[in-house]
Design a protein around this motif. Structure first.
Motif, mmCIF file in Angstrom:
data_model
loop_
_atom_site.group_PDB
_atom_site.id
_atom_site.type_symbol
_atom_site.label_atom_id
_atom_site.label_comp_id
_atom_site.label_asym_id
_atom_site.label_seq_id
_atom_site.Cartn_x
_atom_site.Cartn_y
_atom_site.Cartn_z
ATOM 1 N N ASN A 70 0.846 -1.308 0.097
ATOM 2 C CA ASN A 70 0.068 -0.022 0.101
ATOM 3 C C ASN A 70 0.953 1.373 -0.026
ATOM 4 O O ASN A 70 0.244 2.436 0.017
ATOM 5 N N GLN A 104 -4.876 -15.318 7.056
ATOM 6 C CA GLN A 104 -5.934 -14.335 7.064
ATOM 7 C C GLN A 104 -6.888 -14.634 8.458
ATOM 8 O O GLN A 104 -7.317 -13.441 9.155
ATOM 9 N N ASP A 108 -7.685 -11.894 11.387
ATOM 10 C CA ASP A 108 -8.828 -11.342 11.612
ATOM 11 C C ASP A 108 -9.192 -11.328 13.316
ATOM 12 O O ASP A 108 -9.733 -10.476 13.528
ATOM 13 N N ASP A 136 -5.388 -9.174 -4.161
ATOM 14 C CA ASP A 136 -6.572 -8.545 -4.439
ATOM 15 C C ASP A 136 -7.922 -9.851 -4.764
ATOM 16 O O ASP A 136 -8.950 -9.824 -4.226
ATOM 17 N N THR A 141 -5.857 -9.008 3.739
ATOM 18 C CA THR A 141 -5.712 -7.829 4.468
ATOM 19 C C THR A 141 -4.659 -7.300 5.335
ATOM 20 O O THR A 141 -4.210 -6.167 5.854
#
Length: 196
Positions: A70, A104, A108, A136, A141
């Protein structure tokens, strides 16, 4: 003539059987060595890695600063006080792809207490644009760091076999043996609960 052909055929068959047994025994020995490195019982499958891979528990985690996918920058020492899962991976690595959904899920559920850093071996990728497409596509994330020149993976010896994962304690010290090969949610939870 018939006896010669039969004799040669028999010798070739016996040589083939011996070769197959040798290769199979060699593969099992390498799998057992890899399992012992991870503290797992021997199992079928897995990557082959040298005995010298990784840094040992008790060593300070080498400092680094990398850019994320990012565009942010993450410095390891800024995370002191949090437990860190430091994972080395690449898009071309099948076992990496297998473990990432479980990473992931773990992220989370534990991102308030554990920092998950996935360091991409960017210098080994065929095309750097594959990285954001892959992330993507699967909706990951957690932070994806780009090791563009391979310096961090070399420091951690993480580019020898991927995936390779380190568990770093709140004090910035590696507190568990490196995990070579894919992780499960249960393995991450058990290991994180065993470190400070």
């Amino acid at each position: 003539m018939y006896k010669q052909i039969l004799g040669i055929s028999l010798i070739l068959i016996l040589a083939g059987i011996i070769l197959v047994n040798f290769v199979q025994q060699n593969n099992e020995t390498q799998e057992d060595d890899l399992s012992e490195m991870n503290g797992d019982p021997p199992s079928q499958g897995g990557a082959i890695a040298p005995d010298s891979i990784g840094l040992d528990p008790g060593e300070d985690a080498p400092e680094f600063e990398l850019e994320t996918l990012n565009g942010d920058r993450i410095k390891l020492s800024d995370l002191e006080g949090k437990k860190v899962i430091l994972n080395f991976w690449a898009t071309w690595c099948g076992p990496c792809r297998d473990e990432m959904p479980e990473m992931q899920e773990f992220y989370d559920e534990h991102d308030d207490e554990v920092e998950m850093l996935a360091v991409n071996l960017t210098d080994t990728e065929t095309n750097e644009s594959d990285i954001p497409k892959f992330i993507d596509e699967f909706g990951f994330t957690y932070p994806i760091l780009l090791d563009e020149d391979g310096a961090v993976s070399d420091e951690y010896k993480g580019s020898i076999a991927v995936p390779t994962t380190y568990f770093i304690g709140t004090d910035g010290v590696i507190q568990a043996p490196p995990r070579i090969g894919p992780m499960t949610y249960e393995f991450m939870e058990e290991t994180i609960n065993s470190i400070n």
